[in-house]
Design a protein around this motif. Sequence first.
Motif, PDB file in Angstrom:
ATOM      1  N   THR A  71       4.945  17.988   4.146  1.00 12.01           N
ATOM      2  CA  THR A  71       4.197  18.290   4.849  1.00 12.01           C
ATOM      3  C   THR A  71       4.469  17.569   6.128  1.00 12.01           C
ATOM      4  O   THR A  71       5.758  16.453   6.423  1.00 12.01           O
ATOM      5  N   ASN A  72       3.375  17.425   6.943  1.00  9.24           N
ATOM      6  CA  ASN A  72       3.493  16.441   8.125  1.00  9.24           C
ATOM      7  C   ASN A  72       3.144  14.748   8.068  1.00  9.24           C
ATOM      8  O   ASN A  72       2.549  13.822   9.077  1.00  9.24           O
ATOM      9  N   MET A  73       3.629  14.545   6.829  1.00 12.52           N
ATOM     10  CA  MET A  73       2.962  13.101   6.279  1.00 12.52           C
ATOM     11  C   MET A  73       4.089  12.086   7.180  1.00 12.52           C
ATOM     12  O   MET A  73       5.010  12.251   6.972  1.00 12.52           O
ATOM     13  N   ASP A  74       3.252  10.985   7.803  1.00 12.35           N
ATOM     14  CA  ASP A  74       4.150  10.080   8.530  1.00 12.35           C
ATOM     15  C   ASP A  74       4.434   9.318   7.217  1.00 12.35           C
ATOM     16  O   ASP A  74       5.732   8.705   7.723  1.00 12.35           O
ATOM     17  N   TYR A  75       3.790   8.697   6.379  1.00 12.92           N
ATOM     18  CA  TYR A  75       4.173   7.196   5.107  1.00 12.92           C
ATOM     19  C   TYR A  75       4.019   7.640   4.088  1.00 12.92           C
ATOM     20  O   TYR A  75       2.383   8.080   3.765  1.00 12.92           O
ATOM     21  N   LEU A  76       4.823   8.046   2.815  1.00 19.48           N
ATOM     22  CA  LEU A  76       4.181   7.356   1.361  1.00 19.48           C
ATOM     23  C   LEU A  76       4.641   6.110   0.984  1.00 19.48           C
ATOM     24  O   LEU A  76       5.699   5.944   0.974  1.00 19.48           O
ATOM     25  N   VAL A  77       2.878   5.942  -0.078  1.00 19.64           N
ATOM     26  CA  VAL A  77       3.659   4.521  -0.443  1.00 19.64           C
ATOM     27  C   VAL A  77       2.987   5.190  -2.028  1.00 19.64           C
ATOM     28  O   VAL A  77       1.615   5.500  -2.394  1.00 19.64           O
ATOM     29  N   MET A  78       3.837   4.678  -2.693  1.00 22.04           N
ATOM     30  CA  MET A  78       4.156   4.779  -4.294  1.00 22.04           C
ATOM     31  C   MET A  78       4.614   3.540  -5.010  1.00 22.04           C
ATOM     32  O   MET A  78       5.377   2.501  -4.908  1.00 22.04           O
ATOM     33  N   GLY A  79       3.206   2.851  -5.127  1.00 25.47           N
ATOM     34  CA  GLY A  79       2.917   1.666  -5.920  1.00 25.47           C
ATOM     35  C   GLY A  79       3.600   0.576  -5.519  1.00 25.47           C
ATOM     36  O   GLY A  79       2.973   0.408  -4.240  1.00 25.47           O
ATOM     37  N   GLN A 123      11.265   0.977   1.608  1.00 24.60           N
ATOM     38  CA  GLN A 123      11.465  -0.067   1.336  1.00 24.60           C
ATOM     39  C   GLN A 123      10.225  -1.160   0.267  1.00 24.60           C
ATOM     40  O   GLN A 123       9.150  -0.323   0.016  1.00 24.60           O
ATOM     41  N   GLU A 124      10.813  -2.434  -0.144  1.00 26.44           N
ATOM     42  CA  GLU A 124       9.702  -2.964  -0.995  1.00 26.44           C
ATOM     43  C   GLU A 124       8.729  -3.544  -0.536  1.00 26.44           C
ATOM     44  O   GLU A 124       9.706  -4.722  -0.488  1.00 26.44           O
ATOM     45  N   ILE A 125       7.417  -3.635  -1.188  1.00 20.86           N
ATOM     46  CA  ILE A 125       6.289  -4.322  -0.574  1.00 20.86           C
ATOM     47  C   ILE A 125       6.368  -4.818  -1.147  1.00 20.86           C
ATOM     48  O   ILE A 125       5.798  -4.856  -2.417  1.00 20.86           O
ATOM     49  N   SER A 126       5.361  -6.416  -1.379  1.00 19.98           N
ATOM     50  CA  SER A 126       5.081  -7.343  -1.905  1.00 19.98           C
ATOM     51  C   SER A 126       3.296  -6.827  -2.507  1.00 19.98           C
ATOM     52  O   SER A 126       2.530  -6.276  -1.797  1.00 19.98           O
ATOM     53  N   ASP A 127       2.776  -7.539  -3.610  1.00 21.27           N
ATOM     54  CA  ASP A 127       1.522  -6.401  -3.876  1.00 21.27           C
ATOM     55  C   ASP A 127       0.628  -7.072  -2.994  1.00 21.27           C
ATOM     56  O   ASP A 127      -0.195  -7.223  -2.053  1.00 21.27           O
ATOM     57  N   ALA A 128       0.908  -8.658  -2.406  1.00 21.08           N
ATOM     58  CA  ALA A 128       0.173  -9.524  -0.941  1.00 21.08           C
ATOM     59  C   ALA A 128      -0.425  -9.027  -0.234  1.00 21.08           C
ATOM     60  O   ALA A 128      -1.239  -8.531   0.811  1.00 21.08           O
ATOM     61  N   GLU A 129       1.590  -8.324   0.642  1.00 14.78           N
ATOM     62  CA  GLU A 129       1.537  -7.393   1.501  1.00 14.78           C
ATOM     63  C   GLU A 129       0.990  -6.252   2.119  1.00 14.78           C
ATOM     64  O   GLU A 129       0.977  -5.801   3.238  1.00 14.78           O
ATOM     65  N   LEU A 130       1.618  -5.799   1.113  1.00 11.63           N
ATOM     66  CA  LEU A 130       1.334  -3.887   0.819  1.00 11.63           C
ATOM     67  C   LEU A 130      -0.892  -3.950   2.057  1.00 11.63           C
ATOM     68  O   LEU A 130      -0.021  -2.545   2.944  1.00 11.63           O
ATOM     69  N   PRO A 131      -1.739  -4.400   1.655  1.00 13.28           N
ATOM     70  CA  PRO A 131      -2.548  -3.627   2.223  1.00 13.28           C
ATOM     71  C   PRO A 131      -3.335  -3.956   3.626  1.00 13.28           C
ATOM     72  O   PRO A 131      -3.233  -3.412   4.026  1.00 13.28           O
ATOM     73  N   GLU A 132      -2.393  -5.148   4.295  1.00 16.08           N
ATOM     74  CA  GLU A 132      -2.035  -5.116   5.403  1.00 16.08           C
ATOM     75  C   GLU A 132      -1.375  -4.218   6.169  1.00 16.08           C
ATOM     76  O   GLU A 132      -1.787  -3.954   7.528  1.00 16.08           O
ATOM     77  N   ARG A 133      -0.079  -4.621   5.471  1.00 18.60           N
ATOM     78  CA  ARG A 133       1.156  -3.615   6.090  1.00 18.60           C
ATOM     79  C   ARG A 133       0.377  -1.839   6.555  1.00 18.60           C
ATOM     80  O   ARG A 133       0.369  -0.814   7.344  1.00 18.60           O
ATOM     81  N   ILE A 134      -0.256  -1.365   5.503  1.00 19.44           N
ATOM     82  CA  ILE A 134      -0.921  -0.012   5.513  1.00 19.44           C
ATOM     83  C   ILE A 134      -1.801   0.088   6.105  1.00 19.44           C
ATOM     84  O   ILE A 134      -2.033   1.117   7.018  1.00 19.44           O
ATOM     85  N   ALA A 135      -2.799  -0.601   6.348  1.00 18.18           N
ATOM     86  CA  ALA A 135      -3.887  -0.497   6.867  1.00 18.18           C
ATOM     87  C   ALA A 135      -3.118  -0.481   8.593  1.00 18.18           C
ATOM     88  O   ALA A 135      -4.113   0.160   9.320  1.00 18.18           O
TER      89      ALA A 135
END
Length: 627
Positions: free
Chosen positions: A594-602, A407-419
């Motif tokens: 590994t057993n990581m659940d998510y990866l966020v790159m940029g 999924q491509e996420i905007s700069d504005a929504e990225l912090p809340e989504r990862i939080a």
Amino acid sequence: MVLRFSNADGDLMDSDNRQPKASIILGISAYYHDSAACILRGAEIIAAAQEERFTRKKHDPAFPKAAVAYCLKEAGCKIEEVDCVAFYEKPFVKFDRILHSYLACAPRGLASFLKSIPLWIKEKIWMKEQIRKELNFNGRIIFPEHHESHAASAFYPSPFQQAAILTVDGVGEWATTSYGIGDGNSIRLLGEMQFPHSVGLLYSAFTYYIGFKVNSGEYKLMGLAPYGEPKYRELILRELLDLKEDGSFRLNMRYFNYDVGFTMINGEFEKLFGGPAREPESKLAQRDMDLARSIQEVTEEILFRMARQVQRVTHLKHLCLAGGVALNCVANGRILREKIFERIWIQPAAGDAGGALGAALVARHMYQGQPRQVDGIKDSQKGSHLGPSFSRDEIRTFLEAQNAPYQEISDAELPERIADLIAAEKVIGWFQGRMEFGPRALGARSILGDARSPQMQEVMNLKIKFRESFRPFAPSVLRENVADYFEMDEESPYMLLVAPVSAAQRKQSGSEEGSRFGLEKLLTLRSTIPAVTHVDFSARVQTVQQEQNPLYYELLRKFDEKYGCPVIINTSFNVRGEPLVCTPEDAYRCFMRTNMDYLVMGNFLLEKKEQKPLDKEIDWLREFELD
């Protein structure tokens, strides 16, 4: 052809327009461990990186060809445009020390002599020719002393106009410890201790004895120490070293073998502590934990006395630290708490990698005589985000080549989504901006988790990092909230200070705590942030400020806003035995294995369950040599 001249300040000028042109300096460290390169343009640190990040060989000691290539690319220049190359130590002086050590102990150490001396004579001693050959460089090459490079890496990037300097490591040419004064653009070293009497080598001897890898496992020894009791402290002080009030000491070399042998210790050392060295990867015993605690306390005492003596001699308010022993963040925390100095600044790449930066800074300030501008507040290290970065298009191109759903996420929504994902106890691979220079992940190549989760330490150690369960994780905390959670109110952007968790965040230990020993102590819930609270109620703290890392700061701020906690877990994005990930390919491969659940790159978010398996699975434990 454009001719180039020096102006009165040592900068270069183009002859066609007579405009000052900032000199370009390349710094290099190599051939021991953690080879690295750094490039300056004028006063600015343009780039710095360890060779291991490119070759994927942890602590790679080889000549840093890939790191140099990256630095030149980041600076947008060719090797012909470099005005000076600085190597971080004097090879002939180091060879002199090695030769004298063998001669002093002959015939002991003959096997080691026959193995190492031919390599020195063939390659290492002829460093100027080696540099010219490797880089195709015909310009000026300089060789500062090893501890001069460490001192420069500590003082010149610091925010201080004037400061005391203390450098402590295994050994350079002859020096193992040095101290001095930095003032403006000058450094004056006032004294040193010499080989074989070394805090770093003493600590490494115990690292070896407890079954960890020398020059790699010392931080594991530090992490293991709180599980033990200091039962051997007095034995160490009585038998292994003669420690003076000013922090100087002499080691009893009867117990050591590192001066001329292949191992750190000998049979006398093993007799003194009641048995042979622990086999690597075998079960840890209480004795191992007690030894770790004992040598940690001795090391802290040595460094405390040294720091106090340096203040007595220099009468200065500020201290700069470098050398591999400066990565002992527990000892650093004690020096800070004892208030020997008002402020401390520690080079984030304190080991040999930072020597490349120090050598380049020596060339600029001491050889070229260039001035230095400081404001007393901010350092010039740029948060140590000095490595490669990758654009949105580069990351997208890689992911599409892998047919990886995202999924491509905007700069504005990225912090809340990862939080939100962190709050749901998901483990996140976080790949953003420029890679860190130095051993710590600082919010660019990190694995993130919820510090409030009692299960998260064990989950991340065993299922993500594939490493020992006792290893602690570090907290990232908003700078403005650090005093609410920890007994400190200092900046610690480089994760080099340990502080106690504040009383307000601690939980009362039940009656079962007193009956728990060794690794059983992990079972006790100690605070509101248990995943980053070590068994002695300490934590290795990273403070985060908006100006240094805006996106990471916003993630922490959003996590605090929604969930009432400005603290998350931050550990390095790698698995045991692997260097920190550098490229999108490195990050994706680590994520998938590994057993990581998510990866966020940029701006791209990948969920593990949506990914197809890798075409070729590789056993991590076989691919990377364990530390």
